[in-house]
Design an enzyme around this catalytic site. Structure first.
Site, PDB file in Angstrom:
ATOM      1  N   ASP A  47      34.144 -32.413 -27.753  1.00 31.77           N
ATOM      2  CA  ASP A  47      33.617 -31.229 -27.067  1.00 31.77           C
ATOM      3  C   ASP A  47      33.195 -31.608 -25.648  1.00 31.77           C
ATOM      4  O   ASP A  47      32.388 -32.510 -25.453  1.00 31.77           O
ATOM      5  CB  ASP A  47      32.424 -30.685 -27.860  1.00 31.77           C
ATOM      6  CG  ASP A  47      32.039 -29.275 -27.456  1.00 31.77           C
ATOM      7  OD1 ASP A  47      31.988 -28.985 -26.244  1.00 31.77           O
ATOM      8  OD2 ASP A  47      31.775 -28.470 -28.361  1.00 31.77           O
ATOM      9  N   SER A  87      32.193 -23.055 -26.455  1.00 25.92           N
ATOM     10  CA  SER A  87      32.730 -23.849 -27.565  1.00 25.92           C
ATOM     11  C   SER A  87      33.082 -22.986 -28.771  1.00 25.92           C
ATOM     12  O   SER A  87      33.895 -23.391 -29.598  1.00 25.92           O
ATOM     13  CB  SER A  87      31.728 -24.928 -27.970  1.00 25.92           C
ATOM     14  OG  SER A  87      31.621 -25.879 -26.943  1.00 25.92           O
ATOM     15  N   THR A 140      31.464 -25.492 -32.868  1.00 20.36           N
ATOM     16  CA  THR A 140      32.779 -26.076 -33.152  1.00 20.36           C
ATOM     17  C   THR A 140      33.066 -26.192 -34.647  1.00 20.36           C
ATOM     18  O   THR A 140      34.047 -25.605 -35.129  1.00 20.36           O
ATOM     19  CB  THR A 140      32.935 -27.424 -32.433  1.00 20.36           C
ATOM     20  OG1 THR A 140      32.581 -27.272 -31.063  1.00 20.36           O
ATOM     21  CG2 THR A 140      34.360 -27.947 -32.546  1.00 20.36           C
ATOM     22  N   HIS A 265      26.431 -31.209 -20.100  1.00 23.58           N
ATOM     23  CA  HIS A 265      25.465 -30.175 -19.690  1.00 23.58           C
ATOM     24  C   HIS A 265      24.281 -30.801 -18.971  1.00 23.58           C
ATOM     25  O   HIS A 265      23.772 -30.244 -18.003  1.00 23.58           O
ATOM     26  CB  HIS A 265      24.953 -29.407 -20.918  1.00 23.58           C
ATOM     27  CG  HIS A 265      25.902 -28.393 -21.456  1.00 23.58           C
ATOM     28  ND1 HIS A 265      26.141 -27.195 -20.832  1.00 23.58           N
ATOM     29  CD2 HIS A 265      26.680 -28.392 -22.572  1.00 23.58           C
ATOM     30  CE1 HIS A 265      27.017 -26.486 -21.547  1.00 23.58           C
ATOM     31  NE2 HIS A 265      27.362 -27.203 -22.604  1.00 23.58           N
ATOM     32  N   ASP A 303      37.731 -28.848 -26.355  1.00 21.12           N
ATOM     33  CA  ASP A 303      37.700 -27.386 -26.280  1.00 21.12           C
ATOM     34  C   ASP A 303      37.611 -26.907 -24.836  1.00 21.12           C
ATOM     35  O   ASP A 303      38.009 -25.794 -24.512  1.00 21.12           O
ATOM     36  CB  ASP A 303      36.556 -26.819 -27.134  1.00 21.12           C
ATOM     37  CG  ASP A 303      35.221 -27.519 -26.877  1.00 21.12           C
ATOM     38  OD1 ASP A 303      35.174 -28.492 -26.096  1.00 21.12           O
ATOM     39  OD2 ASP A 303      34.216 -27.086 -27.481  1.00 21.12           O
ATOM     40  N   HIS A 396      30.122 -25.263 -18.383  1.00 18.42           N
ATOM     41  CA  HIS A 396      31.514 -25.650 -18.629  1.00 18.42           C
ATOM     42  C   HIS A 396      32.369 -25.357 -17.401  1.00 18.42           C
ATOM     43  O   HIS A 396      31.959 -24.598 -16.528  1.00 18.42           O
ATOM     44  CB  HIS A 396      32.081 -24.852 -19.808  1.00 18.42           C
ATOM     45  CG  HIS A 396      31.351 -25.093 -21.089  1.00 18.42           C
ATOM     46  ND1 HIS A 396      31.578 -24.352 -22.222  1.00 18.42           N
ATOM     47  CD2 HIS A 396      30.385 -25.983 -21.419  1.00 18.42           C
ATOM     48  CE1 HIS A 396      30.800 -24.789 -23.201  1.00 18.42           C
ATOM     49  NE2 HIS A 396      30.051 -25.772 -22.737  1.00 18.42           N
TER      50      HIS A 396
HETATM   51 MG   LIG Z   1      30.950 -28.431 -30.198  1.00 12.18          MG
HETATM   52 ZN   LIG Z   2      28.925 -26.891 -24.013  1.00 16.05          ZN
END
Ligand SMILES: [Mg+2]
Ligand SMILES: [Zn+2]
Length: 432
Positions: A47, A87, A140, A265, A303, A396
Protein backbone atom coordinates in the site's frame (compact mmCIF):
# COMPACT_ATOMS: atom_id res chain seq x y z
CA UNK A 1 12.02 -19.63 -17.40
CA UNK A 2 8.31 -20.27 -17.90
CA UNK A 3 7.99 -17.22 -20.10
CA UNK A 4 10.98 -18.36 -22.15
CA UNK A 5 9.33 -21.76 -22.67
CA UNK A 6 6.09 -20.10 -23.74
CA UNK A 7 8.04 -17.95 -26.17
CA UNK A 8 9.85 -20.99 -27.60
CA UNK A 9 6.56 -22.85 -27.94
CA UNK A 10 4.96 -19.98 -29.81
CA UNK A 11 7.97 -19.73 -32.11
CA UNK A 12 7.69 -23.46 -32.86
CA UNK A 13 3.98 -23.09 -33.63
CA UNK A 14 4.75 -20.21 -35.96
CA UNK A 15 7.44 -22.29 -37.64
CA UNK A 16 5.00 -25.18 -38.23
CA UNK A 17 2.47 -22.86 -39.82
CA UNK A 18 5.05 -21.47 -42.22
CA UNK A 19 6.20 -24.96 -43.27
CA UNK A 20 2.74 -26.28 -44.14
CA UNK A 21 2.52 -27.64 -47.69
CA UNK A 22 1.09 -25.23 -50.26
CA UNK A 23 -1.94 -27.47 -50.89
CA UNK A 24 -3.14 -27.24 -47.29
CA UNK A 25 -5.82 -24.70 -46.45
CA UNK A 26 -4.47 -21.37 -45.43
CA UNK A 27 -3.76 -21.55 -41.74
CA UNK A 28 -6.43 -19.91 -39.65
CA UNK A 29 -4.81 -17.44 -37.31
CA UNK A 30 -5.03 -19.20 -34.00
CA UNK A 31 -6.68 -17.58 -31.03
CA UNK A 32 -4.19 -16.43 -28.45
CA UNK A 33 -3.04 -19.43 -26.47
CA UNK A 34 -5.19 -19.77 -23.40
CA UNK A 35 -3.15 -18.61 -20.45
CA UNK A 36 -1.71 -21.21 -18.20
CA UNK A 37 -3.94 -21.71 -15.20
CA UNK A 38 -2.26 -21.46 -11.84
CA UNK A 39 -3.53 -23.69 -9.10
CA UNK A 40 -2.90 -21.04 -6.44
CA UNK A 41 -2.77 -17.25 -6.58
CA UNK A 42 -0.85 -15.01 -4.17
CA UNK A 43 -1.74 -11.33 -4.64
CA UNK A 44 0.70 -9.03 -2.85
CA UNK A 45 -0.09 -5.35 -2.37
CA UNK A 46 2.36 -2.81 -0.97
CA UNK A 47 0.00 0.00 0.00
CA UNK A 48 1.41 3.37 -1.02
CA UNK A 49 4.46 1.92 -2.78
CA UNK A 50 5.36 4.21 -5.69
CA UNK A 51 8.12 4.13 -8.27
CA UNK A 52 10.49 6.03 -5.97
CA UNK A 53 9.80 3.47 -3.24
CA UNK A 54 11.26 0.79 -5.52
CA UNK A 55 14.33 2.90 -6.26
CA UNK A 56 14.83 3.73 -2.60
CA UNK A 57 14.41 0.12 -1.51
CA UNK A 58 16.91 -1.34 -3.95
CA UNK A 59 19.50 1.38 -3.25
CA UNK A 60 19.22 0.92 0.50
CA UNK A 61 19.29 -2.87 0.17
CA UNK A 62 22.34 -2.64 -2.06
CA UNK A 63 20.81 -5.33 -4.28
CA UNK A 64 17.74 -5.75 -6.46
CA UNK A 65 14.44 -6.17 -4.65
CA UNK A 66 13.05 -9.72 -4.80
CA UNK A 67 10.54 -8.67 -7.45
CA UNK A 68 12.70 -6.30 -9.53
CA UNK A 69 13.27 -8.89 -12.26
CA UNK A 70 9.53 -9.60 -12.44
CA UNK A 71 8.46 -6.11 -13.52
CA UNK A 72 5.88 -6.61 -16.28
CA UNK A 73 4.10 -3.26 -16.46
CA UNK A 74 2.43 -0.48 -14.53
CA UNK A 75 -0.99 0.20 -13.07
CA UNK A 76 -3.17 3.29 -13.59
CA UNK A 77 -4.89 3.72 -10.24
CA UNK A 78 -7.73 6.25 -10.55
CA UNK A 79 -11.12 5.91 -8.84
CA UNK A 80 -14.49 6.75 -10.43
CA UNK A 81 -14.91 9.97 -8.44
CA UNK A 82 -11.29 11.13 -8.37
CA UNK A 83 -8.08 10.72 -10.33
CA UNK A 84 -6.43 10.19 -6.94
CA UNK A 85 -7.65 6.93 -5.44
CA UNK A 86 -7.86 5.93 -1.82
CA UNK A 87 -7.01 2.45 -0.62
CA UNK A 88 -10.65 1.33 -0.48
CA UNK A 89 -11.40 2.05 -4.14
CA UNK A 90 -7.92 0.80 -5.07
CA UNK A 91 -8.36 -2.54 -3.33
CA UNK A 92 -11.93 -2.96 -4.56
CA UNK A 93 -10.67 -2.50 -8.13
CA UNK A 94 -8.33 -5.45 -7.61
CA UNK A 95 -10.88 -7.48 -5.64
CA UNK A 96 -13.91 -7.01 -7.92
CA UNK A 97 -12.34 -6.03 -11.24
CA UNK A 98 -14.12 -2.69 -11.41
CA UNK A 99 -13.44 0.95 -10.61
CA UNK A 100 -15.46 2.49 -7.83
CA UNK A 101 -15.64 5.54 -5.57
CA UNK A 102 -13.19 6.46 -2.84
CA UNK A 103 -14.23 4.86 0.42
CA UNK A 104 -15.98 1.84 -1.15
CA UNK A 105 -15.29 -1.53 0.47
CA UNK A 106 -16.35 -4.29 -1.92
CA UNK A 107 -18.99 -1.99 -3.44
CA UNK A 108 -19.42 -0.89 -7.04
CA UNK A 109 -19.92 2.71 -8.14
CA UNK A 110 -23.70 2.34 -7.61
CA UNK A 111 -23.07 1.29 -3.99
CA UNK A 112 -24.06 -2.29 -4.66
CA UNK A 113 -21.95 -5.16 -3.29
CA UNK A 114 -19.60 -6.63 -5.90
CA UNK A 115 -18.42 -10.22 -5.86
CA UNK A 116 -14.73 -10.40 -5.02
CA UNK A 117 -12.14 -12.75 -6.46
CA UNK A 118 -11.64 -14.15 -2.96
CA UNK A 119 -15.37 -14.90 -2.64
CA UNK A 120 -15.45 -16.47 -6.09
CA UNK A 121 -12.45 -18.60 -5.14
CA UNK A 122 -14.21 -19.70 -1.95
CA UNK A 123 -17.34 -20.59 -3.90
CA UNK A 124 -15.22 -22.84 -6.08
CA UNK A 125 -13.92 -24.66 -3.02
CA UNK A 126 -10.53 -22.97 -2.82
CA UNK A 127 -8.90 -22.07 0.48
CA UNK A 128 -8.50 -18.31 1.02
CA UNK A 129 -6.59 -15.93 3.23
CA UNK A 130 -5.90 -12.28 4.08
CA UNK A 131 -2.66 -11.09 5.67
CA UNK A 132 -1.94 -7.43 6.50
CA UNK A 133 0.21 -5.31 8.79
CA UNK A 134 -2.65 -2.86 9.35
CA UNK A 135 -5.85 -3.59 11.19
CA UNK A 136 -7.34 -6.53 9.27
CA UNK A 137 -10.50 -4.41 9.09
CA UNK A 138 -8.60 -1.69 7.20
CA UNK A 139 -9.52 -0.82 3.62
CA UNK A 140 -7.20 -3.11 1.67
CA UNK A 141 -7.89 -6.49 3.29
CA UNK A 142 -11.53 -5.58 3.99
CA UNK A 143 -12.26 -4.97 0.30
CA UNK A 144 -11.67 -8.65 -0.51
CA UNK A 145 -14.16 -10.13 1.97
CA UNK A 146 -16.51 -7.42 3.22
CA UNK A 147 -19.06 -5.07 1.68
CA UNK A 148 -19.77 -1.70 3.26
CA UNK A 149 -20.47 1.69 1.73
CA UNK A 150 -17.73 3.48 3.64
CA UNK A 151 -14.36 2.26 4.89
CA UNK A 152 -14.82 3.76 8.38
CA UNK A 153 -17.44 1.09 9.22
CA UNK A 154 -14.77 -1.15 10.69
CA UNK A 155 -16.93 -2.75 13.39
CA UNK A 156 -19.31 -3.96 10.67
CA UNK A 157 -16.31 -5.10 8.61
CA UNK A 158 -15.05 -7.12 11.58
CA UNK A 159 -18.46 -8.79 11.91
CA UNK A 160 -18.48 -9.66 8.22
CA UNK A 161 -14.93 -11.05 8.34
CA UNK A 162 -15.74 -13.15 11.41
CA UNK A 163 -18.80 -14.58 9.64
CA UNK A 164 -16.97 -15.12 6.34
CA UNK A 165 -15.50 -18.32 4.95
CA UNK A 166 -11.98 -16.84 4.80
CA UNK A 167 -9.57 -19.41 6.19
CA UNK A 168 -6.68 -17.15 7.28
CA UNK A 169 -6.91 -13.68 8.83
CA UNK A 170 -3.57 -12.31 10.06
CA UNK A 171 -3.03 -8.70 11.09
CA UNK A 172 -3.98 -6.09 13.69
CA UNK A 173 -7.32 -4.63 14.69
CA UNK A 174 -7.99 -6.72 17.82
CA UNK A 175 -10.15 -3.90 19.23
CA UNK A 176 -12.84 -4.46 16.63
CA UNK A 177 -13.03 -8.18 17.46
CA UNK A 178 -13.42 -7.85 21.25
CA UNK A 179 -17.05 -9.01 21.16
CA UNK A 180 -16.50 -11.46 18.31
CA UNK A 181 -13.83 -13.73 19.76
CA UNK A 182 -16.35 -15.93 21.61
CA UNK A 183 -18.62 -16.45 18.59
CA UNK A 184 -15.53 -17.03 16.41
CA UNK A 185 -14.30 -19.77 18.75
CA UNK A 186 -17.76 -21.37 18.65
CA UNK A 187 -17.61 -21.17 14.86
CA UNK A 188 -14.39 -23.24 14.92
CA UNK A 189 -11.95 -20.36 14.35
CA UNK A 190 -8.54 -20.84 15.94
CA UNK A 191 -7.79 -17.39 17.27
CA UNK A 192 -4.39 -16.07 18.36
CA UNK A 193 -4.10 -12.71 20.08
CA UNK A 194 -0.35 -12.68 20.73
CA UNK A 195 2.94 -13.93 19.32
CA UNK A 196 2.90 -17.22 21.23
CA UNK A 197 -0.61 -17.93 19.98
CA UNK A 198 0.47 -17.11 16.44
CA UNK A 199 3.41 -19.50 16.68
CA UNK A 200 1.07 -22.25 17.88
CA UNK A 201 -1.53 -21.92 15.10
CA UNK A 202 -1.71 -25.22 13.28
CA UNK A 203 -5.19 -25.48 11.79
CA UNK A 204 -7.68 -23.55 9.72
CA UNK A 205 -9.63 -21.40 9.96
CA UNK A 206 -6.97 -19.35 11.73
CA UNK A 207 -7.15 -15.74 12.87
CA UNK A 208 -4.17 -13.92 14.40
CA UNK A 209 -5.07 -10.48 15.76
CA UNK A 210 -1.70 -9.32 16.98
CA UNK A 211 -2.31 -5.68 18.01
CA UNK A 212 -5.26 -3.57 19.11
CA UNK A 213 -4.56 -1.19 16.22
CA UNK A 214 -2.07 -1.60 13.35
CA UNK A 215 0.99 -3.81 13.75
CA UNK A 216 4.21 -1.90 14.38
CA UNK A 217 6.27 -0.35 11.64
CA UNK A 218 9.09 -2.76 10.84
CA UNK A 219 11.63 -0.21 12.14
CA UNK A 220 9.88 -0.27 15.55
CA UNK A 221 8.83 -3.93 15.65
CA UNK A 222 9.58 -6.05 18.73
CA UNK A 223 10.09 -9.49 17.19
CA UNK A 224 9.16 -11.17 20.47
CA UNK A 225 5.73 -9.49 20.28
CA UNK A 226 4.88 -9.51 16.58
CA UNK A 227 5.96 -11.66 13.62
CA UNK A 228 7.35 -10.03 10.48
CA UNK A 229 5.28 -9.84 7.30
CA UNK A 230 7.55 -12.55 5.85
CA UNK A 231 6.86 -14.81 8.83
CA UNK A 232 3.12 -14.26 8.48
CA UNK A 233 3.41 -14.97 4.75
CA UNK A 234 5.20 -18.27 5.26
CA UNK A 235 2.82 -19.33 8.03
CA UNK A 236 -0.23 -18.49 5.92
CA UNK A 237 1.14 -20.40 2.92
CA UNK A 238 1.97 -23.47 4.99
CA UNK A 239 -1.43 -23.51 6.73
CA UNK A 240 -3.35 -22.96 3.50
CA UNK A 241 -1.39 -25.50 1.47
CA UNK A 242 -1.95 -28.21 4.08
CA UNK A 243 -5.73 -27.71 4.08
CA UNK A 244 -8.07 -30.15 2.38
CA UNK A 245 -9.65 -27.30 0.36
CA UNK A 246 -6.28 -26.24 -1.02
CA UNK A 247 -5.24 -29.81 -1.72
CA UNK A 248 -8.44 -30.29 -3.72
CA UNK A 249 -8.87 -26.87 -5.34
CA UNK A 250 -5.91 -24.58 -4.59
CA UNK A 251 -5.92 -21.30 -2.70
CA UNK A 252 -6.16 -17.50 -3.08
CA UNK A 253 -4.11 -15.42 -0.65
CA UNK A 254 -3.86 -11.63 -0.44
CA UNK A 255 -0.86 -10.26 1.47
CA UNK A 256 -0.52 -6.55 2.18
CA UNK A 257 2.47 -4.50 3.27
CA UNK A 258 -0.01 -2.04 4.70
CA UNK A 259 2.14 0.50 6.44
CA UNK A 260 4.40 1.51 3.56
CA UNK A 261 1.42 3.83 3.04
CA UNK A 262 1.24 5.12 6.60
CA UNK A 263 4.90 6.10 6.52
CA UNK A 264 4.26 7.89 3.24
CA UNK A 265 1.39 9.84 4.81
CA UNK A 266 3.73 10.79 7.64
CA UNK A 267 6.54 11.74 5.25
CA UNK A 268 8.64 9.39 7.38
CA UNK A 269 11.35 8.10 5.04
CA UNK A 270 13.02 5.63 7.41
CA UNK A 271 9.73 3.97 8.39
CA UNK A 272 8.78 3.90 4.69
CA UNK A 273 12.08 2.21 3.85
CA UNK A 274 11.80 -0.27 6.73
CA UNK A 275 8.37 -1.43 5.59
CA UNK A 276 9.52 -1.56 1.95
CA UNK A 277 12.30 -3.95 2.93
CA UNK A 278 9.92 -5.99 5.10
CA UNK A 279 7.57 -6.24 2.11
CA UNK A 280 10.51 -7.25 -0.08
CA UNK A 281 11.33 -10.07 2.34
CA UNK A 282 7.71 -11.21 2.28
CA UNK A 283 7.69 -11.26 -1.53
CA UNK A 284 10.94 -13.22 -1.48
CA UNK A 285 9.31 -15.78 0.81
CA UNK A 286 6.24 -16.03 -1.42
CA UNK A 287 8.35 -16.34 -4.57
CA UNK A 288 10.50 -19.08 -3.05
CA UNK A 289 7.35 -20.93 -2.06
CA UNK A 290 5.80 -20.46 -5.51
CA UNK A 291 8.96 -21.50 -7.34
CA UNK A 292 9.13 -24.73 -5.33
CA UNK A 293 5.42 -25.35 -5.89
CA UNK A 294 5.47 -24.68 -9.63
CA UNK A 295 1.73 -24.06 -9.93
CA UNK A 296 1.39 -20.76 -8.07
CA UNK A 297 1.00 -17.30 -9.59
CA UNK A 298 2.46 -14.40 -7.61
CA UNK A 299 1.32 -10.88 -8.54
CA UNK A 300 2.79 -7.90 -6.70
CA UNK A 301 1.63 -4.32 -7.06
CA UNK A 302 0.47 -1.28 -5.10
CA UNK A 303 -2.91 0.40 -4.84
CA UNK A 304 -1.40 3.89 -5.33
CA UNK A 305 1.59 6.01 -4.37
CA UNK A 306 1.64 7.91 -1.07
CA UNK A 307 3.55 11.04 -0.09
CA UNK A 308 4.74 12.07 -3.54
CA UNK A 309 8.22 11.03 -2.53
CA UNK A 310 11.08 12.00 -4.83
CA UNK A 311 14.77 11.19 -4.74
CA UNK A 312 16.82 14.31 -5.49
CA UNK A 313 15.73 17.77 -4.38
CA UNK A 314 16.59 21.45 -4.31
CA UNK A 315 18.61 21.28 -7.53
CA UNK A 316 21.17 18.90 -6.06
CA UNK A 317 22.17 15.99 -8.32
CA UNK A 318 22.52 13.45 -5.52
CA UNK A 319 20.58 11.51 -2.94
CA UNK A 320 21.73 9.01 -0.33
CA UNK A 321 19.82 6.35 1.65
CA UNK A 322 22.50 6.33 4.40
CA UNK A 323 20.73 8.80 6.75
CA UNK A 324 17.63 6.62 6.59
CA UNK A 325 19.56 3.43 7.28
CA UNK A 326 21.13 5.11 10.33
CA UNK A 327 17.68 5.89 11.78
CA UNK A 328 16.34 3.47 14.39
CA UNK A 329 12.75 4.61 15.04
CA UNK A 330 9.68 5.91 13.25
CA UNK A 331 8.45 9.47 13.70
CA UNK A 332 5.61 8.09 15.86
CA UNK A 333 8.04 6.51 18.30
CA UNK A 334 10.45 9.45 18.24
CA UNK A 335 7.57 11.80 19.03
CA UNK A 336 6.23 9.69 21.88
CA UNK A 337 9.71 9.47 23.40
CA UNK A 338 10.35 13.17 22.90
CA UNK A 339 7.09 14.24 24.52
CA UNK A 340 8.18 12.57 27.75
CA UNK A 341 11.88 13.46 27.56
CA UNK A 342 13.77 16.16 29.46
CA UNK A 343 15.60 16.97 26.20
CA UNK A 344 13.64 16.14 23.01
CA UNK A 345 16.63 17.16 20.87
CA UNK A 346 18.73 14.38 22.38
CA UNK A 347 15.95 11.86 21.61
CA UNK A 348 16.04 12.92 17.97
CA UNK A 349 19.85 12.93 17.75
CA UNK A 350 20.01 9.35 19.05
CA UNK A 351 17.13 8.06 16.89
CA UNK A 352 18.63 9.54 13.73
CA UNK A 353 22.06 8.13 14.54
CA UNK A 354 23.72 11.55 14.45
CA UNK A 355 26.88 12.59 16.30
CA UNK A 356 25.65 16.16 16.40
CA UNK A 357 22.52 17.92 15.26
CA UNK A 358 22.84 20.67 12.63
CA UNK A 359 23.19 24.18 14.00
CA UNK A 360 19.92 25.53 15.37
CA UNK A 361 18.12 22.18 15.21
CA UNK A 362 18.28 21.43 18.93
CA UNK A 363 16.70 24.76 19.86
CA UNK A 364 14.00 24.33 17.24
CA UNK A 365 13.15 20.83 18.48
CA UNK A 366 12.96 22.00 22.09
CA UNK A 367 10.67 24.86 21.08
CA UNK A 368 8.39 22.41 19.23
CA UNK A 369 8.24 19.78 21.98
CA UNK A 370 4.59 20.54 22.76
CA UNK A 371 3.45 20.93 19.13
CA UNK A 372 3.53 17.49 17.48
CA UNK A 373 2.87 18.65 13.91
CA UNK A 374 5.73 21.15 14.00
CA UNK A 375 7.99 18.62 15.73
CA UNK A 376 7.28 16.01 13.03
CA UNK A 377 8.15 18.49 10.28
CA UNK A 378 11.48 19.24 11.92
CA UNK A 379 12.31 15.53 12.22
CA UNK A 380 11.20 14.94 8.63
CA UNK A 381 13.57 17.59 7.33
CA UNK A 382 16.47 16.52 9.56
CA UNK A 383 16.22 13.13 7.81
CA UNK A 384 14.97 14.00 4.35
CA UNK A 385 17.22 16.95 3.44
CA UNK A 386 20.56 15.15 3.97
CA UNK A 387 19.13 12.07 2.23
CA UNK A 388 18.01 14.17 -0.75
CA UNK A 389 14.45 12.91 -0.28
CA UNK A 390 11.49 15.25 -0.76
CA UNK A 391 7.74 14.97 -0.35
CA UNK A 392 4.88 16.69 -2.17
CA UNK A 393 1.87 15.68 -0.06
CA UNK A 394 0.68 14.05 3.14
CA UNK A 395 -1.84 12.16 1.01
CA UNK A 396 -1.89 9.94 -2.07
CA UNK A 397 -0.82 10.75 -5.63
CA UNK A 398 -2.01 9.51 -9.02
CA UNK A 399 1.33 8.34 -10.42
CA UNK A 400 1.30 4.83 -11.89
CA UNK A 401 2.62 2.02 -9.71
CA UNK A 402 4.67 -1.01 -10.72
CA UNK A 403 3.16 -4.36 -11.69
CA UNK A 404 5.12 -7.56 -11.11
CA UNK A 405 4.14 -11.16 -11.93
CA UNK A 406 5.66 -14.62 -11.67
CA UNK A 407 4.40 -18.10 -12.43
CA UNK A 408 1.64 -19.68 -14.51
CA UNK A 409 -0.75 -17.05 -15.83
CA UNK A 410 1.78 -14.22 -15.42
CA UNK A 411 1.42 -13.43 -19.14
CA UNK A 412 -2.04 -11.94 -18.45
CA UNK A 413 -0.37 -9.14 -16.52
CA UNK A 414 1.57 -6.88 -18.88
CA UNK A 415 1.80 -3.34 -20.15
CA UNK A 416 0.00 -0.40 -18.61
CA UNK A 417 -3.19 -1.74 -17.05
CA UNK A 418 -6.06 -0.09 -15.22
CA UNK A 419 -6.42 -1.32 -11.65
CA UNK A 420 -9.81 -2.75 -12.69
CA UNK A 421 -8.17 -4.71 -15.53
CA UNK A 422 -5.72 -6.21 -13.06
CA UNK A 423 -8.69 -7.43 -11.00
CA UNK A 424 -10.37 -8.84 -14.11
CA UNK A 425 -7.17 -10.70 -14.96
CA UNK A 426 -7.19 -12.28 -11.48
CA UNK A 427 -10.69 -13.67 -12.17
CA UNK A 428 -9.67 -14.79 -15.65
CA UNK A 429 -6.48 -16.53 -14.62
CA UNK A 430 -8.39 -18.58 -12.06
CA UNK A 431 -11.21 -19.34 -14.52
CA UNK A 432 -13.71 -17.67 -12.17
MG1 LIG B 1 -4.00 -0.68 2.88
ZN1 LIG C 1 -3.09 5.92 2.36
Amino acid sequence: MIRILVLLASLLVAGCAVSQPASAPAPVPSAPASPERPRNVILMIADGFGPASATLGAAAKGAPLAFDSLLVGSVETSATDSRVTDSAAGATAYACGLKTYNGAIGMDADRQPCRTVLEAAEARGMATGLVATSRITHATPASFAAHVALRAEEAEIASQLAASDVDVLFGGGRTFFADLLGPMAEAAWHVATDRAGFDALDRLPAAALLADDHLAYEIDRDETAQPSLAEMTTRALDLLAASSDARANGFFLMIEGSRVDHAGHGNDPAAHLGDILAYDAAVAAALAWAAADGATLVVSTADHETGGMTLGRDGVYQWDPAPLLATTASHDVILSRAEAASDPAEVVRLALGLDVLPEGAADALRAAQATPAAFRLLVRDLQSVPAGVAWTTSGHTAVDVGLYAFGPGAALFHGRMGNDAVGQALFEVLGL
